[in-house]
Design an enzyme around this catalytic site. Structure first.
Site: not given
Ligand code: PXG
Length: 288
Positions: A149
């Site tokens: 990430k």
């Molecule tokens: N794929 C990608 C590429 C992400 O960035 C997820 C899957 C889902 O992962 P989690 O761990 O959240 O279940 C993400 C998560 C934002 C924001 O503000 C982006 C995410 C999470 C929270 C906020 O853009 N991405």
């Protein structure tokens, strides 16, 4: 509003990083997005572990321990008197010079923003979301592994721009060889013949914390689950499609590339998992 920046709480307006910070110059850093529900920080340990794994993958030595980081998050939440919040945790390579060399960056920059959460409108959950497939392919794991990430989100932003062009909120990102990877900020699941499926993260996707939570919930309530390589045809033919992510939680999909999915209505498995997930957010995490 106060922001945690390198060991201090500073007023949001004054929370600034240097133009020489490699997080800004090169997207050289890692981050986490975490939810806090009524003073329960959802799956905090898992988010902290993923942040440390991301840092490790880019050879960034964390300047504080996991415990110190958790203390800093709680300190920031308390200072802002937030019960429900979105927590953005960012660690950059730090200040260096105008060259890639990370050895020039002597100390990582750490900041924590806690804020109110911007939720998707309720109708997306009741009616289901419309999404499209992006032309932009997900990064090759051998180039920049989507498991990390990192602050380098341009790959996802390009796909998001495509979604916006089509007037929708999310876009499916395929691998270079046409397998479904994930969406720009969410993982993707399908249900077919009562079986729940999602692509293995090794195709090139983030190992979402919400994804993991949904898999455990499915196991707990007896929904058969397996990881499966999926193509667009599998999505079109699926009984149900839904997305998972920290911001979205679980969101049903009812239209893909203008085709109606799941009879145009949120499916039963998605609705059941949504109810179970709501219960989980009340018990699973670190209380402060
Ligand atoms: N794929 C990608 C590429 C992400 O960035 C997820 C899957 C889902 O992962 P989690 O761990 O959240 O279940 C993400 C998560 C934002 C924001 O503000 C982006 C995410 C999470 C929270 C906020 O853009 N991405």
């Amino acid at each position: 509003m106060k922001v945690y920046l390198n060991g201090k709480l500073v007023e949001a307006k004054k929370a600034a990083v240097s133009v020489f910070d490699h997080g800004l110059l090169y997207g050289d850093g890692v981050f986490e997005g975490i939810r806090c529900y009524n003073r329960l920080i959802f799956r905090l340990k898992e988010h902290i572990d993923r942040l440390f794994n991301s840092a490790d993958a880019i050879k960034l030595e964390m300047p504080m321990s996991k415990t110190e980081l958790i203390e800093a998050i709680v300190w920031t939440l308390k200072a802002n008197r937030l019960n429900d919040a979105y927590i953005r945790l960012v660690v950059t390579r730090g200040i260096g010079d105008l060259g890639l060399d990370p050895r020039k960056c002597k100390s990582p920059t750490v900041f924590i923003i806690t804020d109110k959460i911007a939720l998707y409108p309720g109708e997306f959950y009741r009616e289901g979301l419309e999404i499209v497939t992006a032309e932009t392919r997900r990064n090759l794991p051998q180039a920049l592994n989507p498991k990390i990430k990192s602050l380098n989100y341009l790959n996802n932003i390009l796909a998001k721009i495509e979604a916006i062009k089509y007037g929708v909120e999310e876009a499916i990102m395929l691998t270079y060889n046409d397998y479904v990877a994930e969406c720009t900020g969410d993982n993707i699941f399908i249900v077919n013949g009562g079986e729940l499926m999602t692509p293995p993260v090794d195709v090139g996707a983030l190992e979402g914390i919400t994804r993991d939570a949904v898999i455990s919930l499915a196991n707990k309530i007896g929904i058969p689950f397996r990881e499966k390589m999926l193509r667009m045809e599998d999505l079109y033919e699926a009984g149900e499609v839904f997305l998972t992510g920290t911001a979205a939680e679980i969101i049903p999909v009812t239209k893909i590339n203008k085709r109606r999915i799941s009879g145009g209505r949120p499916g039963e498995v998605a609705l059941k998992l949504m109810r179970e997930f709501k219960k989980l957010t009340k018990v699973d995490g670190v209380r402060y």
